[in-house]
Design a protein around this motif. Structure first.
Motif, PDB file in Angstrom:
ATOM      1  N   UNK A 177       0.841  -1.196   0.000  1.00  0.00           N
ATOM      2  CA  UNK A 177       0.000   0.000   0.000  1.00  0.00           C
ATOM      3  C   UNK A 177       0.881   1.253   0.000  1.00  0.00           C
ATOM      4  N   UNK A 178       1.998   1.199   0.724  1.00  0.00           N
ATOM      5  CA  UNK A 178       2.912   2.341   0.747  1.00  0.00           C
ATOM      6  C   UNK A 178       3.422   2.668  -0.657  1.00  0.00           C
ATOM      7  N   UNK A 179       3.657   1.644  -1.466  1.00  0.00           N
ATOM      8  CA  UNK A 179       4.117   1.876  -2.845  1.00  0.00           C
ATOM      9  C   UNK A 179       3.040   2.567  -3.681  1.00  0.00           C
ATOM     10  N   UNK A 180       1.771   2.273  -3.389  1.00  0.00           N
ATOM     11  CA  UNK A 180       0.687   2.982  -4.088  1.00  0.00           C
ATOM     12  C   UNK A 180       0.735   4.465  -3.738  1.00  0.00           C
ATOM     13  N   UNK A 181       0.939   4.765  -2.460  1.00  0.00           N
ATOM     14  CA  UNK A 181       1.016   6.169  -2.035  1.00  0.00           C
ATOM     15  C   UNK A 181       2.180   6.877  -2.719  1.00  0.00           C
TER      16      UNK A 181
END
Length: 454
Positions: free
Chosen positions: A288-292
């Protein structure tokens, strides 16, 4: 009708972008197992679970083979055990015997976790509730597959601060009981506000008393799919960004809907809900951090993170509800630190703190999740962290949760390895100022004014 383009697109999501059905969770009511004799109660529980769930794992594996869709976990959720054991259990040790029975039943049917060693105490605790809660540290230390949760607050009832204070103690004890495993017991314990009855994800799953005798709930996850889709629209407007997330969430949810309907049909058990949650794993590209970061942040935790996460969470929900009439559970974006390589990287870079994670929980689907903190953290401080998170859930009319792990013998900067889907995590610093006098007050924080909707 599904056309060949959609088939190829789904295959690409599975083989290249980490799309999976994270769990098929079979909810089972144990209310008909209640008995005043502890031995009879344990036998009833074992027989009910092993009978209803006997074909769950085999059915999941069959669907995997036939459709080529990875189904990572097959799990069971049960009626909160505080409701089931109250008549027979006179002390915490009696409840531990039930935990062992649950573990034995889970092993027999082959599921990886069974959730529902739980109590719902948002307004007050019965003696049965308190006995179960006090048994949690030992129960989690002598079992492998049992998961526990305690709901200590809600928008309608307020926050039971007596339970919050007790849970600070229980979390610390669970850490001590499993200190030889880097306090792993705490990874199987969640403290909730506004816990949903139909959540298929562990460690917080339980089968709510409003549910049918048995139900099939499915959790789908695809952070890698969303990130790949967003790579194609770099630099585009927020409108394009939102539409891309929404359309991708729709496609991911349809995969879950197919699996849920097939599992329901083959097992002869009603379909409950699809939980579309962007639940990361330690795998590269499943974050999810990579999406951000793809949305435009250097690291999760940078200024703008809360806004980006709010956007992501909202569009995931909007896409999901168009794909299935029965979206439920937690549905949205999860931000567990140890299970998300991008989050770990952000902590190590100094971009992400406990306070920033707390701010992010205002707009995501769960709360402070899988966060390693120093083993010397006091019970009162853990209770204060829980109270803060419960307040966010209560006031914002949303589910929030705390799953922190005070790793005994470890301090800030140390790394903790949990293994498997639980991943690894750097130990994060905690505010050292005391809240002892606050959490020691007795009673409850009343419900907010906007809870009066009758």
């Amino acid at each position: 009708m599904i056309n060949m383009f959609e088939v190829n697109e789904t295959n690409k999501m599975i083989t290249q972008e980490n799309l999976d059905v994270r769990t098929i969770t079979l909810g089972i009511s144990l209310l008909d197992c209640v008995d005043a004799d502890l031995e009879v109660l344990n036998e009833n529980i074992y027989r009910k679970i092993t009978t209803v769930a006997k074909d769950l794992v085999a059915t999941g594996q069959q669907i995997e083979r036939e459709y080529g869709i990875p189904i990572v976990n097959k799990r069971i959720s049960i009626t909160p055990i505080a409701f089931v054991g109250g008549k027979a259990c006179k002390c915490p040790e009696d409840y531990v015997s039930i935990a062992k029975t649950l573990d034995r039943a889970a092993k027999e049917v082959g599921v990886n976790f069974i959730g529902g060693y739980s109590a719902l105490v948002s307004k007050g605790m019965t003696k049965s509730d308190e006995n179960l809660i006090r048994s949690i540290p030992e129960a989690l230390s002598v079992t492998e597959r049992v998961c526990s949760s305690v709901n200590v607050g809600s928008t309608k009832c307020g926050i039971n601060m007596d339970a919050v204070r007790l849970m600070g103690k229980i979390v610390k004890q669970a850490a001590e009981y499993t200190r030889e495993q880097d306090s792993l017991g705490c990874a199987k314990l969640v403290v909730f506000c506004n816990a949903p009855d139909d959540n298929p994800f562990m460690a917080g799953a339980f089968h709510g008393v409003t549910e049918a005798d048995a139900i099939i709930n499915v959790g789908v996850s695809g952070p890698g799919v969303v990130k790949t889709a967003l790579e194609q629209v770099r630099g585009e407007s927020f409108e394009v960004l939102c539409e891309t997330i929404k359309k991708t969430a729709f496609k991911v949810t349809r995969v879950g809907q197919l699996v849920a309907q097939e599992a329901s049909r083959r097992l002869g058990i009603p379909f409950g809900i699809i939980d579309l949650s962007l639940a990361p794993t330690p795998a590269i590209g499943d974050s999810v951090a990579d999406i951000l970061c793809e949305i435009g942040l250097e690291h999760a935790g940078a200024p703008g993170t809360t806004a980006a996460l709010a956007l992501l969470n909202d569009q995931v929900k909007k896409g999901g509800v168009m794909a299935s009439s029965y979206v439920g559970g937690l549905s949205g974006a999860f931000i567990p630190v140890s299970e998300d390589q991008g989050m770990i990287n952000a902590v190590e870079a100094g971009a992400l703190t406990l306070e920033k994670l707390e701010a992010m929980t205002c707009v995501c689907s769960v709360g402070l999740d899988m966060i390693a903190i120093p083993g010397k953290t006091s019970e009162a401080t853990i209770s204060g962290i829980i109270a803060d998170e419960m307040a966010i859930g209560m006031v914002n009319q949303k589910t929030t949760a705390v799953r922190v792990i005070p790793v005994i013998g470890k301090d800030v900067g140390d790394m903790v390895e949990f293994g498997g889907l639980l991943g690894y995590a750097p130990v994060m610093p905690v505010n050292s100022f005391s809240c002892e006098a606050f959490v020691s007050r007795k009673g409850r924080i009343p419900a907010p004014i906007h809870s009066f909707k009758n």
